[in-house]
Design an enzyme around this catalytic site. Structure first.
Site, PDB file in Angstrom:
ATOM      1  N   HIS A  91       1.023  -1.314   0.493  1.00  0.00           N
ATOM      2  CA  HIS A  91       0.067  -0.327   0.027  1.00  0.00           C
ATOM      3  C   HIS A  91       0.900   1.048  -0.002  1.00  0.00           C
ATOM      4  O   HIS A  91       0.190   2.608  -0.240  1.00  0.00           O
ATOM      5  CB  HIS A  91      -0.346   0.073   0.658  1.00  0.00           C
ATOM      6  CG  HIS A  91      -1.663  -0.826   1.335  1.00  0.00           C
ATOM      7  ND1 HIS A  91      -1.858  -2.232   2.171  1.00  0.00           N
ATOM      8  CD2 HIS A  91      -2.832  -1.098   0.541  1.00  0.00           C
ATOM      9  CE1 HIS A  91      -2.767  -2.878   1.736  1.00  0.00           C
ATOM     10  NE2 HIS A  91      -3.891  -2.401   0.923  1.00  0.00           N
ATOM     11  N   HIS A 118       6.580   6.596   5.478  1.00  0.00           N
ATOM     12  CA  HIS A 118       6.410   6.097   4.570  1.00  0.00           C
ATOM     13  C   HIS A 118       5.115   7.434   3.983  1.00  0.00           C
ATOM     14  O   HIS A 118       5.788   8.318   4.708  1.00  0.00           O
ATOM     15  CB  HIS A 118       5.409   5.135   4.786  1.00  0.00           C
ATOM     16  CG  HIS A 118       4.035   5.373   5.677  1.00  0.00           C
ATOM     17  ND1 HIS A 118       4.063   5.480   7.396  1.00  0.00           N
ATOM     18  CD2 HIS A 118       2.543   6.058   5.774  1.00  0.00           C
ATOM     19  CE1 HIS A 118       2.435   5.868   7.180  1.00  0.00           C
ATOM     20  NE2 HIS A 118       1.973   6.459   6.078  1.00  0.00           N
ATOM     21  N   HIS A 120       2.275   8.744   0.784  1.00  0.00           N
ATOM     22  CA  HIS A 120       1.554   8.694   0.356  1.00  0.00           C
ATOM     23  C   HIS A 120       2.415   9.609  -1.030  1.00  0.00           C
ATOM     24  O   HIS A 120       2.052  10.351  -1.010  1.00  0.00           O
ATOM     25  CB  HIS A 120       0.129   8.613   1.368  1.00  0.00           C
ATOM     26  CG  HIS A 120       0.136   8.557   2.300  1.00  0.00           C
ATOM     27  ND1 HIS A 120      -1.092   7.642   2.593  1.00  0.00           N
ATOM     28  CD2 HIS A 120       0.514   8.887   3.386  1.00  0.00           C
ATOM     29  CE1 HIS A 120      -1.044   6.911   3.628  1.00  0.00           C
ATOM     30  NE2 HIS A 120      -0.108   7.356   4.409  1.00  0.00           N
ATOM     31  N   GLU A 136      -2.747  13.034   1.702  1.00  0.00           N
ATOM     32  CA  GLU A 136      -3.619  12.059   2.218  1.00  0.00           C
ATOM     33  C   GLU A 136      -4.657  13.408   2.892  1.00  0.00           C
ATOM     34  O   GLU A 136      -5.918  13.899   2.802  1.00  0.00           O
ATOM     35  CB  GLU A 136      -3.088  11.963   3.379  1.00  0.00           C
ATOM     36  CG  GLU A 136      -2.841  10.114   3.438  1.00  0.00           C
ATOM     37  CD  GLU A 136      -3.207   9.274   4.085  1.00  0.00           C
ATOM     38  OE1 GLU A 136      -2.565   9.355   4.853  1.00  0.00           O
ATOM     39  OE2 GLU A 136      -3.863   8.594   3.473  1.00  0.00           O
ATOM     40  N   HIS A 149       4.939  10.574   6.206  1.00  0.00           N
ATOM     41  CA  HIS A 149       4.485  10.287   7.478  1.00  0.00           C
ATOM     42  C   HIS A 149       5.680   9.948   8.850  1.00  0.00           C
ATOM     43  O   HIS A 149       5.690   8.553   7.736  1.00  0.00           O
ATOM     44  CB  HIS A 149       3.150   9.802   7.518  1.00  0.00           C
ATOM     45  CG  HIS A 149       2.122   9.564   7.131  1.00  0.00           C
ATOM     46  ND1 HIS A 149       0.973   9.823   7.001  1.00  0.00           N
ATOM     47  CD2 HIS A 149       1.899  11.271   7.218  1.00  0.00           C
ATOM     48  CE1 HIS A 149      -0.059   9.948   6.413  1.00  0.00           C
ATOM     49  NE2 HIS A 149       0.381  11.297   6.455  1.00  0.00           N
ATOM     50  N   THR A 230      -4.501   5.889   8.584  1.00  0.00           N
ATOM     51  CA  THR A 230      -5.238   6.211   7.677  1.00  0.00           C
ATOM     52  C   THR A 230      -5.384   5.094   6.949  1.00  0.00           C
ATOM     53  O   THR A 230      -6.116   4.688   5.648  1.00  0.00           O
ATOM     54  CB  THR A 230      -4.293   7.635   6.936  1.00  0.00           C
ATOM     55  OG1 THR A 230      -3.496   6.981   6.474  1.00  0.00           O
ATOM     56  CG2 THR A 230      -4.346   8.896   7.620  1.00  0.00           C
ATOM     57  N   THR A 231      -4.789   3.985   7.359  1.00  0.00           N
ATOM     58  CA  THR A 231      -5.118   2.836   6.970  1.00  0.00           C
ATOM     59  C   THR A 231      -5.506   1.625   7.544  1.00  0.00           C
ATOM     60  O   THR A 231      -5.265   1.956   9.196  1.00  0.00           O
ATOM     61  CB  THR A 231      -3.390   2.440   6.527  1.00  0.00           C
ATOM     62  OG1 THR A 231      -2.967   2.086   7.922  1.00  0.00           O
ATOM     63  CG2 THR A 231      -3.106   2.754   5.198  1.00  0.00           C
TER      64      THR A 231
HETATM   65 ZN   LIG Z   1       0.671   7.021   6.349  1.00  0.00          ZN
END
Ligand SMILES: [Zn+2]
Ligand SMILES: *[C@@H]1O[C@H](CO)[C@@H](O)[C@H](O)[C@H]1NC(C)=O
Ligand SMILES: *[C@@H]1O[C@H](CO)[C@@H](O)[C@H](O)[C@H]1NC(C)=O
Ligand SMILES: *[C@@H]1O[C@H](CO)[C@@H](O)[C@H](O)[C@H]1NC(C)=O
Ligand SMILES: *[C@@H]1O[C@H](CO)[C@@H](O)[C@H](O)[C@H]1NC(C)=O
Length: 316
Positions: A91, A118, A120, A136, A149, A230-231
């Site tokens: 992801h 990680h 996004h 995000e 993040h 957020t996951t």
């Molecule tokens: Zn994140």
């Protein structure tokens, strides 16, 4: 991705069990049964909570909080002694950290250690010099190119699994804006091609975390609110900090994320648009450390006599 290509991918797809996975809409064409963000709640009830992340920050509704002093970054300047492990998680791309870098102050009420980072991001368009952004969080509805993040947990917990149920997670979020090439990111971005497929892992020479974020002097202004991962499982009571000053990366550097990483390399499905849409703020308040909202009225007061003078002189 065109419909034809998507159908080809779908017809190749065989693992029916994977339909119980969570996914981003950009993955759905490979695995039509997977749950996109608004259905995550079917598999993970936590994702239906009232304090979810990310959110859209409406800048004229934020409240200034004078307790939000600048962070102290401990060992952010140092390279950790052991190699970094960089992983394609399916992801995102993630680097696991050894907890030696820490943050304190910033109204956190204690010391937190950095356990992983990680990203996004968005996607390319059919024009090579253009892209759709993929941060995000959004600011007044505007999405940045990417978001970094850096996940921290309270010092006393051994790992994130232990920290989550005890409300011991604090995430630092940094927006990424397109600018000049960022030389500090070259070693990290050149490693992406080593982890194209989910589960791939490689090692790289560690970088000082400070080299990946804006200079400390530019990190005094930030937003703070209470949200969630957020996951899935979207666990709540995560302390969120979003810095106003973005990281700058070259467009070619941002493009490397969706050009080198795949949701499924065999099926050549690029990893793109791996962000969750904004969640309702509900009755939460977003706080700001050092608000331009305070600067603006002052500026207006200074400008007003000049403007009045101009106006008067024009009408004479
Ligand atoms: Zn994140
Ligand atoms: C990737 O796609 C190929 C071809 O469609 C498929 O056989 C394989 O199971 C997929 N892998 C994963 C991890 O979904
Ligand atoms: C990285 O991976 C290696 C080998 O799997 C492991 O020994 C090491 O502890 C890992 N380092 C971190 C910081 O996770
Ligand atoms: C890009 O795609 C849009 C619609 O998908 C199409 O209208 C446009 O002609 C394309 N442009 C190029 C340069 O291919
Ligand atoms: C987290 O720490 C606990 C307690 O030390 C341990 O039992 C557990 O295996 C650890 N979990 C992971 C994923 O490392």
């Amino acid at each position: 991705m065109g419909l034809f290509q998507c159908l080809v991918l779908f017809s190749l797809y065989s693992a029916a069990a994977a339909s119980e996975d969570w996914c981003y809409p950009s993955q759905k064409c490979l695995n039509p049964g997977c749950k996109e963000p608004r259905r995550w709640v079917d598999l993970y009830p936590g994702c239906g909570g009232k304090k979810q992340s990310p959110i859209n920050i409406v800048t004229n509704k934020v409240e200034i909080d004078w307790n939000l002093q600048p962070f102290e970054f401990v060992s952010y300047q140092d390279k950790q002694p052991t190699n970094w492990n960089i992983t394609n998680t399916g992801h995102s791309v993630q680097v696991n950290l050894d907890s030696s870098a820490k943050i304190t102050a910033g109204s956190l009420g204690g010391q937190y250690k950095a356990v992983q980072l990680h990203f996004h991001w968005g996607r390319g368009t059919n024009k090579s010099y253009d892209m759709e952004p993929g941060s995000e969080h959004t600011i007044d509805g505007e999405r940045y190119a990417m978001e970094l993040h850096i996940v921290h947990i309270k010092e006393e917990y051994p790992n994130i699994t232990e920290a989550i149920p005890k409300n011991g997670v604090a995430v630092l979020g940094f927006f990424v804006e397109i600018g000049e090439e960022n030389k500090n990111y070259i070693p990290l971005i050149s490693k992406l091609k080593a982890v194209p497929s989910p589960g791939d892992e490689d090692q790289m020479t560690p970088l000082p975390l400070s080299s990946l974020i804006p200079p400390k002097e530019q990190l005094d202004k930030y937003y703070r609110y209470t949200g969630s991962l957020t996951t899935p499982g979207c666990n709540e009571d995560v302390i969120w900090t979003l810095f106003e000053e973005p990281i700058k990366l070259g467009l070619a550097q941002v493009q490397e994320f969706w050009m080198k990483l795949y949701f499924n390399q065999t099926a050549s499905l690029p990893m793109e648009d791996n962000f969750r849409p904004a969640q309702p703020l509900g009755d939460r308040t977003v706080y700001k450390s050092d608000s331009i909202a305070l600067v603006s009225p002052a500026k207006t007061l200074l400008l007003l006599p000049a403007a009045t003078y101009l106006l008067l002189s024009c009408t004479q």
